[in-house]
Scaffold this active site. Structure first.
Site, PDB file in Angstrom:
ATOM      1  N   LEU A   1       0.868  -1.167   0.000  1.00 13.40           N
ATOM      2  CA  LEU A   1       0.000   0.000   0.000  1.00 13.40           C
ATOM      3  C   LEU A   1       0.911   1.224   0.000  1.00 13.40           C
ATOM      4  O   LEU A   1       1.776   1.353   0.869  1.00 13.40           O
ATOM      5  CB  LEU A   1      -0.922   0.001   1.226  1.00 13.40           C
ATOM      6  CG  LEU A   1      -2.142   0.930   1.192  1.00 13.40           C
ATOM      7  CD1 LEU A   1      -3.035   0.617   0.006  1.00 13.40           C
ATOM      8  CD2 LEU A   1      -2.931   0.821   2.496  1.00 13.40           C
ATOM      9  N   ASP A   2       0.756   2.097  -0.987  1.00 16.34           N
ATOM     10  CA  ASP A   2       1.680   3.228  -1.173  1.00 16.34           C
ATOM     11  C   ASP A   2       1.757   4.103   0.078  1.00 16.34           C
ATOM     12  O   ASP A   2       0.835   4.143   0.903  1.00 16.34           O
ATOM     13  CB  ASP A   2       1.235   4.072  -2.364  1.00 16.34           C
ATOM     14  CG  ASP A   2       1.286   3.289  -3.664  1.00 16.34           C
ATOM     15  OD1 ASP A   2       2.054   2.312  -3.713  1.00 16.34           O
ATOM     16  OD2 ASP A   2       0.547   3.640  -4.600  1.00 16.34           O
TER      17      ASP A   2
END
Length: 368
Positions: free
Chosen positions: A244-245
Site C-alpha cells: 500500500l503506497d
C-alpha cells in the site's frame, strides 16, 4: 450208424409213401455226423465278406474306392487326400500359442506380457523441485516456514525424515508434516492494520517508518472481536501480504502464516481488492471503458477491472492484481489525477470501523 425203418404200403408194394409237404434238404455237413462241426469264420473275414456283399449290391461305391486308390480326380466331395499320417502344419495362431506357453512356463501370465515395455528414462535429480517449493505449491506452508520445519526435523518424505535444506524430491512424493509443525503453525497470527498516510508497507525507506511499528499494545483496537492479548512473539516472521503506497491509506495485512501470504500475493492469486479513489480532472472519451479493460502498463496488458463512479469526484476500483502505483497510473492515462486513495476490502475481509493507526487480530472463522 443209425438205421431207418421204412413202412410198407398197405398193398404190399415197395413204392414209397407220398408226403404231404416237401422236405427241405439239409446241408451235407449237417447230415454227415461223422465229420466234426465246422469252425466259425474269423470276425475280420465276416466284415470283409459283409463289405463285399454290400459292394456287390451297388456299383457306385466301388468306383469311388477305385478312384481313391488310383488317385483319380473323381467326385470333389469324395476325392479327399488322406492326411492322417502326414505331419500337421502349424498355423500362425498355433505358433503364437506355443511361444506364449514357453514364455509363461516359469512365471504366471500377466496382461502386459504380450507387448514390449518401453524403457523408463532415469530421473535427473537436478531437474526435480526443491522440497520447500513442493510444500508451498501444495499449500502446506510458505517457503520460509518450510525451511524452518525441515531444519527442525518436522518433515518426512516417503517415510524418511529430511533435515537438509535444498533437498530435491519427486513432485508426487508423499509428504508428512509433524504435529509439532502444525501446532507451531496454529500459533501464527495475522494482523489487520488500518495504515495511515506516511508509513510504508515494508522496509523503512527515505526516512519513512514501516507500518509494523504501529503494532503495539496501545494501538490494539478496543473492540477486537478475538479478545486476544498482545505478546511480543508476534513480531517474529511478521511480514506484509501486499503493498500500500506511502501516500495511501486503508487495510493492510501483516501475517506470520505463509499460506495466507500465498493466497493474497501469490502468482496465481485472484483475490479482489477494493479501493475508493478521489480524483480531479476531466475523464477522456471512452475513459471509463478503458479503465475497466483496455489499458497496459510497461507493455503488459492489465487484467479486467471493475471501475464505476461512487459520487461526482470519487471512483470505486475493484482489482485482481497489484502493480506498483497501478491505480494512479491508470487514472493518468485517461486524464485524471488521484488526490486520495483508500483500500476498504481484501477478499471477504473489510476494513469496517477499524480506526486509522489501529490494528486487530484476524479471527479463526475469518477467511479471505
Amino acid at each position: 450208424m443209425s438205421t431207418i425203418k421204412l413202412n410198407k404200403s398197405p398193398d404190399g408194394s415197395d413204392e414209397a409213401p407220398k408226403r404231404s409237404k416237401p422236405v427241405r434238404r439239409a446241408s451235407p455237413t449237417l447230415r454227415d455226423r461223422t465229420q466234426p462241426p465246422p469252425k466259425p469264420a474269423p470276425r475280420t473275414v465276416e466284415k470283409a465278406s459283409s463289405a463285399d456283399r454290400q459292394n456287390s449290391h451297388t456299383e457306385k461305391p466301388a468306383r469311388q474306392d477305385r478312384s481313391r486308390q488310383e488317385g483319380k480326380p473323381g467326385d470333389k466331395s469324395h476325392a479327399r487326400k488322406d492326411t492322417r499320417n502326414e505331419p500337421r502344419r502349424e498355423s500362425r495362431n498355433d505358433s503364437q500359442h506355443h511361444s506364449r506357453k514357453e514364455y509363461n512356463a516359469d512365471r504366471p501370465v500377466r496382461r502386459d506380457d504380450a507387448a514390449p515395455r518401453r524403457p523408463v528414462a532415469p530421473t535427473d535429480p537436478d531437474a526435480q523441485p526443491r522440497l520447500s517449493k513442493v510444500m508451498a505449491d501444495r499449500g502446506l506452508c510458505s517457503r520460509r516456514e518450510a525451511d524452518d520445519w525441515i531444519v527442525n526435523g518436522w518433515v518426512k518424505v516417503n517415510g524418511e525424515i529430511i533435515e537438509a535444506l535444498g533437498t530435491r524430491i519427486d513432485p508426487d512424493a508423499e509428504i508428512i508434516i509433524s504435529t509439532y509443525a502444525k501446532e507451531y503453525q496454529a500459533e501464527n497470527v495475522t494482523i489487520l492494520l488500518h495504515k495511515p498516510v506516511g508509513y510504508v508497507s515494508g522496509q523503512a525507506e527515505d526516512g519513512y517508518e514501516p507500518a509494523v511499528v504501529l503494532v503495539k499494545p496501545e494501538n490494539q483496537w478496543s473492540e477486537d472481536p478475538t479478545q486476544k492479548t498482545f505478546h511480543r512473539g508476534i513480531y517474529h516472521g511478521l511480514a506484509p501480504a501486499g503493498r500500500l503506497d506511502i501516500d495511501s491509506t486503508g487495510l493492510l495485512v501483516l501475517t506470520q502464516d505463509g499460506r495466507i501470504a500465498r493466497v493474497l500475493i501469490g502468482d496465481d492469486s485472484s483475490v479482489e481488492k477494493e479501493y475508493l479513489v478521489r480524483v480531479e480532472g476531466e475523464l477522456s472519451a471512452n475513459g471509463m471503458a478503458k479503465l475497466n479493460h483496455g489499458l497496459s502498463l510497461d507493455g503488459v496488458q492489465l487484467k479486467p477491472a471493475k471501475v464505476s463512479w461512487q459520487n461526482e469526484d470519487q471512483l470505486r476500483f475493484v482489482l485482481r492484481e497489484g502493480r506498483k502505483r497501478q491505480i494512479r497510473r491508470m487514472c493518468e492515462l485517461v486524464g485524471l489525477k488521484v488526490v486520495g486513495l483508500k483500500r476498504i476490502r481484501i477478499g471477504r475481509i473489510s476494513l469496517g470501523k477499524l480506526p486509522a493507526g489501529q490494528w486487530r487480530y484476524l479471527a479463526e472463522h475469518e477467511k479471505f
